[in-house]
Design a protein around this motif. Structure first.
Motif, PDB file in Angstrom:
ATOM      1  N   VAL A 189       0.855  -1.188   0.000  1.00 61.14           N
ATOM      2  CA  VAL A 189       0.000   0.000   0.000  1.00 61.14           C
ATOM      3  C   VAL A 189       0.888   1.234   0.000  1.00 61.14           C
ATOM      4  CG1 VAL A 189      -1.748   1.308   1.266  1.00 61.14           C
ATOM      5  CG2 VAL A 189      -1.838  -1.188   1.263  1.00 61.14           C
ATOM      6  N   GLY A 190       0.493   2.264  -0.733  1.00 59.56           N
ATOM      7  CA  GLY A 190       1.230   3.522  -0.691  1.00 59.56           C
ATOM      8  C   GLY A 190       1.787   3.888  -2.043  1.00 59.56           C
ATOM      9  N   GLY A 191       2.678   4.855  -2.036  1.00 58.86           N
ATOM     10  CA  GLY A 191       3.249   5.343  -3.279  1.00 58.86           C
ATOM     11  C   GLY A 191       4.655   4.813  -3.477  1.00 58.86           C
ATOM     12  N   THR A 192       5.584   5.715  -3.790  1.00 59.26           N
ATOM     13  CA  THR A 192       6.976   5.333  -3.977  1.00 59.26           C
ATOM     14  C   THR A 192       7.605   5.150  -2.605  1.00 59.26           C
ATOM     15  OG1 THR A 192       7.027   6.673  -5.989  1.00 59.26           O
ATOM     16  CG2 THR A 192       9.138   5.975  -5.081  1.00 59.26           C
ATOM     17  N   ASN A 193       7.959   3.928  -2.258  1.00 59.80           N
ATOM     18  CA  ASN A 193       8.419   3.660  -0.894  1.00 59.80           C
ATOM     19  C   ASN A 193       9.915   3.939  -0.749  1.00 59.80           C
ATOM     20  OD1 ASN A 193       9.577   1.491   1.191  1.00 59.80           O
ATOM     21  ND2 ASN A 193       7.539   2.189   1.807  1.00 59.80           N
ATOM     22  N   PRO A 194      10.313   4.721   0.263  1.00 62.86           N
ATOM     23  CA  PRO A 194      11.726   5.083   0.411  1.00 62.86           C
ATOM     24  C   PRO A 194      12.650   3.882   0.568  1.00 62.86           C
ATOM     25  CG  PRO A 194      10.344   6.485   1.773  1.00 62.86           C
ATOM     26  CD  PRO A 194       9.456   5.411   1.232  1.00 62.86           C
ATOM     27  N   SER A 195      12.232   2.872   1.330  1.00 60.77           N
ATOM     28  CA  SER A 195      13.132   1.737   1.552  1.00 60.77           C
ATOM     29  C   SER A 195      13.360   0.950   0.265  1.00 60.77           C
ATOM     30  CB  SER A 195      12.594   0.823   2.653  1.00 60.77           C
ATOM     31  OG  SER A 195      11.367   0.232   2.287  1.00 60.77           O
ATOM     32  N   LEU A 196      12.382   0.956  -0.652  1.00 66.01           N
ATOM     33  CA  LEU A 196      12.580   0.296  -1.946  1.00 66.01           C
ATOM     34  C   LEU A 196      13.639   1.041  -2.755  1.00 66.01           C
ATOM     35  CD1 LEU A 196      11.922  -1.747  -4.134  1.00 66.01           C
ATOM     36  CD2 LEU A 196       9.954  -0.334  -4.792  1.00 66.01           C
ATOM     37  N   LEU A 197      13.559   2.362  -2.784  1.00 67.03           N
ATOM     38  CA  LEU A 197      14.557   3.142  -3.512  1.00 67.03           C
ATOM     39  C   LEU A 197      15.949   2.931  -2.920  1.00 67.03           C
ATOM     40  CD1 LEU A 197      12.664   6.515  -4.051  1.00 67.03           C
ATOM     41  CD2 LEU A 197      12.857   4.588  -5.626  1.00 67.03           C
ATOM     42  N   GLU A 198      16.036   2.855  -1.607  1.00 68.02           N
ATOM     43  CA  GLU A 198      17.338   2.654  -0.972  1.00 68.02           C
ATOM     44  C   GLU A 198      17.900   1.275  -1.287  1.00 68.02           C
ATOM     45  OE1 GLU A 198      16.664   3.594   3.114  1.00 68.02           O
ATOM     46  OE2 GLU A 198      16.679   5.764   2.766  1.00 68.02           O
ATOM     47  N   ALA A 199      17.015   0.267  -1.403  1.00 65.08           N
ATOM     48  CA  ALA A 199      17.477  -1.067  -1.800  1.00 65.08           C
ATOM     49  C   ALA A 199      18.008  -1.043  -3.229  1.00 65.08           C
ATOM     50  CB  ALA A 199      16.342  -2.075  -1.669  1.00 65.08           C
ATOM     51  N   MET A 200      17.311  -0.313  -4.114  1.00 60.60           N
ATOM     52  CA  MET A 200      17.796  -0.159  -5.491  1.00 60.60           C
ATOM     53  C   MET A 200      19.141   0.558  -5.507  1.00 60.60           C
ATOM     54  SD  MET A 200      14.107   1.008  -7.058  1.00 60.60           S
ATOM     55  CE  MET A 200      14.679   1.500  -8.688  1.00 60.60           C
ATOM     56  N   ALA A 201      19.253   1.611  -4.699  1.00 66.20           N
ATOM     57  CA  ALA A 201      20.491   2.387  -4.645  1.00 66.20           C
ATOM     58  C   ALA A 201      21.642   1.579  -4.063  1.00 66.20           C
ATOM     59  CB  ALA A 201      20.276   3.655  -3.818  1.00 66.20           C
ATOM     60  N   SER A 202      21.313   0.593  -3.223  1.00 62.95           N
ATOM     61  CA  SER A 202      22.331  -0.251  -2.584  1.00 62.95           C
ATOM     62  C   SER A 202      22.726  -1.445  -3.442  1.00 62.95           C
ATOM     63  CB  SER A 202      21.825  -0.743  -1.223  1.00 62.95           C
ATOM     64  OG  SER A 202      21.564   0.332  -0.359  1.00 62.95           O
ATOM     65  N   GLN A 203      22.161  -1.522  -4.652  1.00 61.37           N
ATOM     66  CA  GLN A 203      22.486  -2.595  -5.594  1.00 61.37           C
ATOM     67  C   GLN A 203      22.099  -3.972  -5.059  1.00 61.37           C
ATOM     68  OE1 GLN A 203      26.239  -1.925  -7.855  1.00 61.37           O
ATOM     69  NE2 GLN A 203      26.594  -0.242  -6.412  1.00 61.37           N
ATOM     70  N   ALA A 204      20.940  -4.020  -4.414  1.00 59.41           N
ATOM     71  CA  ALA A 204      20.409  -5.300  -3.949  1.00 59.41           C
ATOM     72  C   ALA A 204      19.613  -5.972  -5.055  1.00 59.41           C
ATOM     73  CB  ALA A 204      19.511  -5.078  -2.732  1.00 59.41           C
ATOM     74  N   LEU A 205      19.568  -7.302  -5.017  1.00 62.64           N
ATOM     75  CA  LEU A 205      18.670  -8.053  -5.897  1.00 62.64           C
ATOM     76  C   LEU A 205      17.326  -8.126  -5.185  1.00 62.64           C
ATOM     77  CD1 LEU A 205      18.058  -9.762  -8.389  1.00 62.64           C
ATOM     78  CD2 LEU A 205      18.935 -11.754  -7.127  1.00 62.64           C
ATOM     79  N   GLU A 216      20.800   2.484 -12.129  1.00 67.06           N
ATOM     80  CA  GLU A 216      20.731   3.571 -13.098  1.00 67.06           C
ATOM     81  C   GLU A 216      19.486   4.425 -12.891  1.00 67.06           C
ATOM     82  OE1 GLU A 216      22.834   4.718 -15.484  1.00 67.06           O
ATOM     83  OE2 GLU A 216      24.276   3.390 -14.489  1.00 67.06           O
ATOM     84  N   ALA A 217      18.371   3.771 -12.505  1.00 69.29           N
ATOM     85  CA  ALA A 217      17.138   4.521 -12.242  1.00 69.29           C
ATOM     86  C   ALA A 217      17.326   5.479 -11.067  1.00 69.29           C
ATOM     87  CB  ALA A 217      15.988   3.561 -11.965  1.00 69.29           C
ATOM     88  N   ILE A 218      18.081   5.056 -10.054  1.00 70.88           N
ATOM     89  CA  ILE A 218      18.361   5.942  -8.916  1.00 70.88           C
ATOM     90  C   ILE A 218      19.201   7.128  -9.394  1.00 70.88           C
ATOM     91  CG2 ILE A 218      19.543   6.142  -6.701  1.00 70.88           C
ATOM     92  CD1 ILE A 218      16.923   4.560  -6.579  1.00 70.88           C
TER      93      ILE A 218
END
Length: 366
Positions: free
Chosen positions: A275-291, A338-340
């Motif tokens: 639920v919600g919009g763009t979640n900050p923890s998801l962006l941070e996982a992307m920025a951290s190069q997580a799978l 790259e999206a980050i």
């Protein structure tokens, strides 16, 4: 401009996404020469009067005694104080407990509200609370001068439901590319030898769905469960999985360097938010190069596109655990990173908010 930020528990961040944004954005504004004030709960860990050029205003917050209801009193105290300070802009982050005081907001400042997610859909709320949140959402949408949506889905929802235009500005993250595996020793894990899930302990973040899948898989790879579990729901989950020592409840971790390293070095990062919009923890996982393996919904897919595994049942979690290989999906990690860099970096997000503020000041109150 003289700017106030309301609606968070305060900065520096010791709680969640809005607090993280408030910290980065407030400091950015101060560095640009604006006079910035951020409201903090009276019992916030940071008790100084300024933070990197940002003025801190502590207000009494009885949440520690009254639970959620205390937030209404805290927001009332913040709004009442804001009436005395002659702000140009008041930025409200969310609306859940401050919208009922809209009639007390000072008349001169431009009121800009980030509408957060569709709060009344959260499964943790009973029917009565959900009806109140619908009412609060309408109050905030109709009483604010300008609205911000953190996802395109929320933007469309606000226009369809209330006929109100909003400016789409996502959350951000800082690209992370300097791993330090020595940090992992503090958490008893080795690079690539553990999985991870991180969120607030709320049902709609699907801890149980993911952890049921972990149990069903028969895999004993450690999974770090990160978030403040000192809640009723946290107690339920800890009891449910007490017999599985590889499910490790780590509590809240707020050291961003540690979190970045944990995400970077994990085998799979599960993102259960639904639920919600763009979640900050998801962006941070992307920025951290997580799978990333994410709950299958429009909000997550709108950010990740096709660059993740998606699940909606424990069996799908089992399948991901048994088949996903990081070495085969490096393009997921590269595309998300790259999206980050190009779309969701904090410098761009902060700049977009400042441009909105300047445009709103030029147009004035509608």
């Amino acid at each position: 401009m003289k700017i106030a930020i309301l609606g968070t528990r305060g900065i520096p961040n010791h709680y969640g996404g809005f607090e993280q944004f408030a910290e980065f954005f407030a400091v950015y504004l101060a560095e640009k020469g604006h006079e910035v004030y951020c409201y903090n709960s009276h019992d916030h860990k940071f008790q100084e009067k300024t933070f990197h050029g940002v003025h801190i205003i502590h207000q009494y917050d009885p949440e520690y005694k009254l639970g959620t209801f205390g937030q209404f009193i805290y927001d009332y105290n913040c709004i009442r104080d804001a009436r005395k300070r002659n702000f140009d802009i008041i930025l409200q982050l969310g609306y859940t407990s401050n919208s009922i005081w809209f009639f007390l907001l000072p008349k001169k400042p431009i009121i800009i509200t980030n509408m957060d997610g569709i709060e009344w859909k959260r499964s943790k709320y009973n029917k009565a609370v959900q009806q109140f949140l619908k009412f609060a959402e309408r109050l905030a949408a109709m009483s604010s001068d300008y609205l911000v949506s953190d996802s395109l889905g929320i933007q469309k929802f606000l226009e369809r439901r209330y006929g109100k235009k909003s400016t789409y500005i996502a959350y951000g993250a800082y690209p992370f590319s300097n791993p330090d595996p020595s940090i992992l020793t503090e958490y008893g894990v080795e690079a690539g030898g553990y999985n991870m899930i991180m969120a607030r302990f709320e049902p709609e973040n699907n801890f149980q769905l993911v952890l049921d899948g972990v149990v069903e898989s028969g895999e004993t790879t450690p999974i770090l469960v990160v978030g403040n579990h000192q809640t009723k729901y946290g107690a339920y989950l800890k009891n449910r999985y007490a017999q599985y020592p590889y499910i490790r409840f780590m509590g809240g971790i707020y050291n961003l360097s540690h979190l970045n390293n944990l995400r970077y070095h994990c085998n799979l990062y599960f993102h259960g938010h639904s639920v919600g919009g763009t979640n900050p923890s998801l962006l941070e996982a992307m920025a951290s190069q997580a799978l990333i393996a994410a709950h299958d919904n429009d909000f997550n897919k709108g950010v990740l596109q096709e660059n993740a595994f998606f699940f909606s049942t424990p069996k799908e979690v089992v399948h991901i655990l048994k088949t996903a290989k990081k070495s085969d999906t490096l393009h997921f990690i590269k595309n998300n990173y790259e999206a980050i860099v190009t779309q969701f970096n904090w410098s761009k997000i902060n700049g977009e908010y400042l441009q909105l503020f300047e445009a709103c000041m030029a147009k004035g109150k509608p």
